[in-house]
Design an enzyme around this catalytic site. Structure first.
Site, short mmCIF file in Angstrom:
data_model
loop_
_atom_site.label_atom_id
_atom_site.label_comp_id
_atom_site.label_asym_id
_atom_site.label_seq_id
_atom_site.Cartn_x
_atom_site.Cartn_y
_atom_site.Cartn_z
N CYS A 1 1.01 -1.32 -0.10
CA CYS A 1 -0.13 0.00 0.00
C CYS A 1 1.01 1.37 -0.03
O CYS A 1 2.04 1.16 -0.50
CB CYS A 1 -0.95 0.01 1.20
SG CYS A 1 0.02 0.01 2.85
N GLY A 2 0.58 2.42 0.68
CA GLY A 2 1.30 3.48 0.70
C GLY A 2 2.32 3.19 1.74
O GLY A 2 3.74 3.76 1.68
#
Length: 284
Positions: free
Chosen positions: A240-241
């Site tokens: 993800c981030g």
């Protein structure tokens, strides 16, 4: 140590077991800066009785260039001991959004070798909506012995992710929004290009969460993974981030009984910070 605890527990279940001596409730609330919420202040204002606050950024490798990376086992053991979290505890992790950062706390405990950990389905949001008891202030139990033993089988680093581009041994599943994945929307962290790791698939984490903050049922989860092009019979690494919402995908896969799942700890923040990292754009 027995490992037979559910990955998710309901608010009804926790209400019934809240006073059990082996239960330890952990508030792992964390929010993106744009959300404008202060989890420590919210915890002090109200939390589930007996809960302790797990500071995701503080209980991390604070020497790393990247946010909330896994800490050393020594640091984790020391912090858990101070919080009164012990080896024998069945830990119940929750957050204020429903299921958001609690999944990262759950995965962190598992990465530190603690299998007796569950996520409160619906979190504090559901608990308060049901007018269940809360308490104020900062509570902290007496110190308990805690021993972390890192489970490297469920953690991936940048080198492993780069090698996987060639081997394709593991499917890579990205929890970020479609725009950040395909490169059409900016990253929230300044200086990072958007896009994705070549060969990865997109499944935004919010598709897996109901409006009340609970995880969707098995049928819906399976349908979303299949629609994203995931082969549930093959190994998967989630990203993800910064390694938080990737844990929601990890939790969902584990709740479906998937046995071969890992999480890329540095995620996009680490990947896109390295000018040598290949970046793909466009949809899959």
């Amino acid at each position: 140590m027995p490992h037979s605890v559910p990955h998710l527990v309901s608010t009804d279940w926790l209400a019934e077991h809240l006073d059990a001596p082996d239960i330890k409730v952990v508030d792992g609330s964390w929010y993106m800066p744009a959300m404008g919420r202060n989890p420590k202040e919210e915890f002090a204002r109200q939390h589930i009785p007996g809960a302790v606050f797990f500071d995701l950024d503080g209980i991390s490798d604070t020497d790393s260039l990247y946010p909330h990376m896994l800490p050393s086992p020594e640091k984790f053991s020391s912090r858990m001991k101070a919080l009164g979290v012990g080896d024998g505890h069945h830990i119940i992790a929750y957050d204020g959004a429903g299921i958001f950062s609690a999944a990262r706390i759950w995965w962190t405990f598992r990465a530190m070798g603690h299998e007796r950990v569950s996520v409160l389905d619906g979190g504090f949001k559901k608990w308060v909506h049901e007018t269940r008891p809360v308490e104020q202030g900062i509570s902290q139990g007496s110190e308990r012995h805690y021993t972390a033993r890192v489970n490297n089988f469920i953690v991936r680093d940048k080198n492993a992710m780069r090698a996987n581009i060639e081997t394709k041994r593991e499917q890579v599943l990205d929890a970020r929004s479609p725009g950040r994945f395909d490169g059409s929307a900016p990253e929230p962290r300044a200086g990072l290009s958007s896009g994705h790791i070549p060969g990865s698939l997109s499944l935004p984490f919010d598709l897996l969460i109901n409006e009340d903050g609970t995880l969707k049922d098995e049928t819906d989860l399976r349908a979303h993974f299949e629609a994203a092009g995931v082969d549930l019979a093959r190994p998967i690494t989630t990203t993800c981030g910064s390694g938080v919402t990737a844990a929601i995908l990890y939790l969902a896969l584990t709740s479906l009984g998937h046995q071969s799942v890992a999480l890329y700890d540095g995620s996009w923040t680490e990947w896109a910070s390295d000018p040598e990292s290949p970046i793909a754009t466009g949809s899959v």
